[in-house]
Design a protein around this motif. Structure first.
Motif, PDB file in Angstrom:
ATOM      1  N   ALA A 157     -13.957   1.023 -28.201  1.00 46.03           N
ATOM      2  CA  ALA A 157     -14.058   0.982 -26.737  1.00 46.03           C
ATOM      3  C   ALA A 157     -15.492   0.729 -26.306  1.00 46.03           C
ATOM      4  O   ALA A 157     -15.755  -0.058 -25.386  1.00 46.03           O
ATOM      5  CB  ALA A 157     -13.538   2.287 -26.143  1.00 46.03           C
ATOM      6  N   ASN A 162     -11.042  -3.553 -26.711  1.00 48.55           N
ATOM      7  CA  ASN A 162     -10.062  -2.618 -26.165  1.00 48.55           C
ATOM      8  C   ASN A 162      -8.756  -2.591 -26.944  1.00 48.55           C
ATOM      9  O   ASN A 162      -8.119  -1.536 -27.073  1.00 48.55           O
ATOM     10  CB  ASN A 162      -9.787  -2.956 -24.703  1.00 48.55           C
ATOM     11  N   SER A 163      -8.336  -3.724 -27.467  1.00 49.00           N
ATOM     12  CA  SER A 163      -7.085  -3.770 -28.224  1.00 49.00           C
ATOM     13  C   SER A 163      -7.167  -2.886 -29.465  1.00 49.00           C
ATOM     14  O   SER A 163      -6.273  -2.077 -29.738  1.00 49.00           O
ATOM     15  CB  SER A 163      -6.757  -5.215 -28.617  1.00 49.00           C
ATOM     16  N   ALA A 165      -9.311  -0.493 -29.898  1.00 50.52           N
ATOM     17  CA  ALA A 165      -9.522   0.875 -29.450  1.00 50.52           C
ATOM     18  C   ALA A 165      -8.191   1.565 -29.177  1.00 50.52           C
ATOM     19  O   ALA A 165      -7.947   2.682 -29.648  1.00 50.52           O
ATOM     20  CB  ALA A 165     -10.386   0.885 -28.189  1.00 50.52           C
ATOM     21  N   LYS A 187      -7.569   6.280 -23.353  1.00 48.10           N
ATOM     22  CA  LYS A 187      -6.646   5.172 -23.096  1.00 48.10           C
ATOM     23  C   LYS A 187      -6.554   4.875 -21.602  1.00 48.10           C
ATOM     24  O   LYS A 187      -6.554   3.716 -21.191  1.00 48.10           O
ATOM     25  CB  LYS A 187      -5.261   5.498 -23.654  1.00 48.10           C
ATOM     26  N   ILE A 190      -9.739   3.110 -20.569  1.00 46.27           N
ATOM     27  CA  ILE A 190      -9.793   1.728 -21.048  1.00 46.27           C
ATOM     28  C   ILE A 190      -8.869   0.838 -20.220  1.00 46.27           C
ATOM     29  O   ILE A 190      -9.224  -0.283 -19.843  1.00 46.27           O
ATOM     30  CB  ILE A 190      -9.405   1.676 -22.544  1.00 46.27           C
ATOM     31  N   THR A 191      -7.685   1.344 -19.911  1.00 43.99           N
ATOM     32  CA  THR A 191      -6.682   0.548 -19.218  1.00 43.99           C
ATOM     33  C   THR A 191      -6.971   0.407 -17.724  1.00 43.99           C
ATOM     34  O   THR A 191      -6.831  -0.673 -17.152  1.00 43.99           O
ATOM     35  CB  THR A 191      -5.278   1.181 -19.402  1.00 43.99           C
ATOM     36  N   ASN A 193      -9.911   1.720 -16.051  1.00 42.91           N
ATOM     37  CA  ASN A 193     -11.332   1.790 -15.716  1.00 42.91           C
ATOM     38  C   ASN A 193     -11.725   3.081 -15.009  1.00 42.91           C
ATOM     39  O   ASN A 193     -12.796   3.191 -14.450  1.00 42.91           O
ATOM     40  CB  ASN A 193     -11.761   0.595 -14.851  1.00 42.91           C
TER      41      ASN A 193
END
Length: 404
Positions: A157, A162-163, A165, A187, A190-191, A193
């Motif tokens: 991350a 991101n994938s 992570a 998660k 990351i998804t 923000n």
């Protein structure tokens, strides 16, 4: 023949120490190992165990000394170098720890435990690519190492992958369900923000509830935390002498450090925090007129009061995208009211989730957000937010004024 009885006595002391260790009686075990060391000061295993026991007791400087005595007796022992690395890391001596782990790996290149520990030290000091390489080796050799998968996910991350992570974090939670809350936090960040939903926020609640009793001492004495004093100084420079005339809201009040500083300015002082145990600590200070437990965003949205100052010291580092916070503050502040806060700084992306689980914000992001939500920037000052592993964490403090 005289040496044989001594060795037998040393062995007996070791066996008795092990019995105490099995019952987590570390002080008793240490005393027995110390007796054994006095009988045979050339026994590396005794010194090594003394290092391990004192480390368990939290005496990391003492642990380091014992590990060095063990190395003097057996300088080719990878396990001793590993233990020394752990004692150094826990004292914040990150480079020395990395060097000790490296020495262990030169002796035993496939030592998985050392690769994992060294990977964590490199991660915590910002050497993410080197850490990723080591932790990838760990999960290859030991695919069920949940914590290595988790650390690897946070590093991916940090590096913007991101994938990978998300995949690594999912693997960690599958292997160890106790990691689910932490995994959800990363998660979600990351998804989306920002950590906005209930599961993500529970990570922050768990984190601060778990450390409430020792939080302030660790933060101030251990990490050199001075942001509340810095914000208080800037606020007083702006408003001048206004004793007990202002309505102040302390978002993420924690144990009440900011509240204690601002109390002399406050006609009414309100604190909010998501962690109930933090609120208990703040209540013990007896400086707040109101204390509210919960996520500050819905609390602030439901609030009907107006404030002269809203302060958020080390809060936005757990929020991510803070546009909604600025909008809520704009609604709750009186004309010319102040919004004072701190952030960790990012030089490349507007908002980035660090491998520490904290967010960093770019200067441009804060400037554009202030302008778009009706604030004027009065103070924008670089600041060391805290010190971790003897490394300064760069950030900034801001004081914004709501436009009339």
């Amino acid at each position: 023949m005289a040496g044989k009885p001594k060795k037998m006595k040393v062995q007996a002391l070791k066996e008795r120490a092990i019995q105490h260790l099995r019952m987590n009686q570390f002080a008793q075990a240490r005393e027995l190992y110390q007796q054994a060391a006095r009988l045979d000061p050339r026994d590396a295993a005794v010194w090594m165990q003394l290092g391990a026991v004192t480390g368990q007791m939290g005496n990391h400087a003492e642990s380091e000394q014992y590990c060095r005595k063990a190395l003097a007796c057996d300088p080719r022992n990878a396990g001793i170098y590993h233990n020394l690395g752990m004692s150094l890391a826990r004292q914040g001596k990150s480079q020395e720890a990395a060097d000790s782990y490296a020495a262990a790996l030169r002796l035993e290149p496939d030592r998985v435990a050392t690769k994992y520990s060294m990977g964590l030290v490199l991660k915590d000091t910002g050497k993410f690519k080197e850490a990723r390489t080591l932790l990838a080796d760990v999960v290859t050799a030991k695919p069920d190492h949940a914590w290595a998968w988790f650390a690897l996910g946070t590093i991916h991350a940090e590096l913007g992958d991101n994938s990978e992570a998300l995949s690594s974090l999912d693997r960690a939670a599958t292997l160890d369900p106790s990691l689910q809350t932490r995994v959800n936090y990363f998660k979600n960040a990351i998804t989306n923000n920002r950590a906005a939903d209930e599961l993500a926020l529970s990570h922050v609640k768990e984190l601060f509830d778990a450390h409430a009793s020792s939080f302030e001492q660790h933060l101030v004495e251990g990490l050199g935390y001075r942001i509340p004093e810095t914000l208080d100084r800037h606020i007083r420079q702006i408003i001048g002498d206004a004793p007990a005339t202002l309505d102040i809201l302390d978002i993420g009040c924690g144990t009440g450090i900011c509240g204690s500083l601002l109390k002399t300015l406050a006609r009414d002082l309100t604190g909010m925090d998501i962690a109930p145990r933090m609120i208990e600590q703040a209540r013990n200070r007896q400086v707040y007129d109101h204390l509210l437990v919960g996520d500050f965003a819905p609390l602030l949205a439901a609030d009907t009061r107006s404030y002269d100052i809203i302060i958020a010291a080390d809060v936005f580092i757990y929020v991510g995208d803070v546009k909604h916070v600025f909008e809520l503050a704009q609604q709750r502040l009186r004309p010319a009211g102040l919004l004072a806060f701190s952030v960790e700084t990012s030089s490349d992306r507007p908002v980035v989730l660090r491998a520490t689980g904290r967010y960093a914000h770019s200067t441009r992001y804060i400037e554009e957000l202030a302008a778009s939500t009706g604030f004027e920037i009065l103070v924008a000052e670089p600041a060391v937010i805290r010190t971790e592993l003897k490394k300064p964490i760069e950030g900034a403090v801001y004081v914004l004024r709501r436009l009339e």
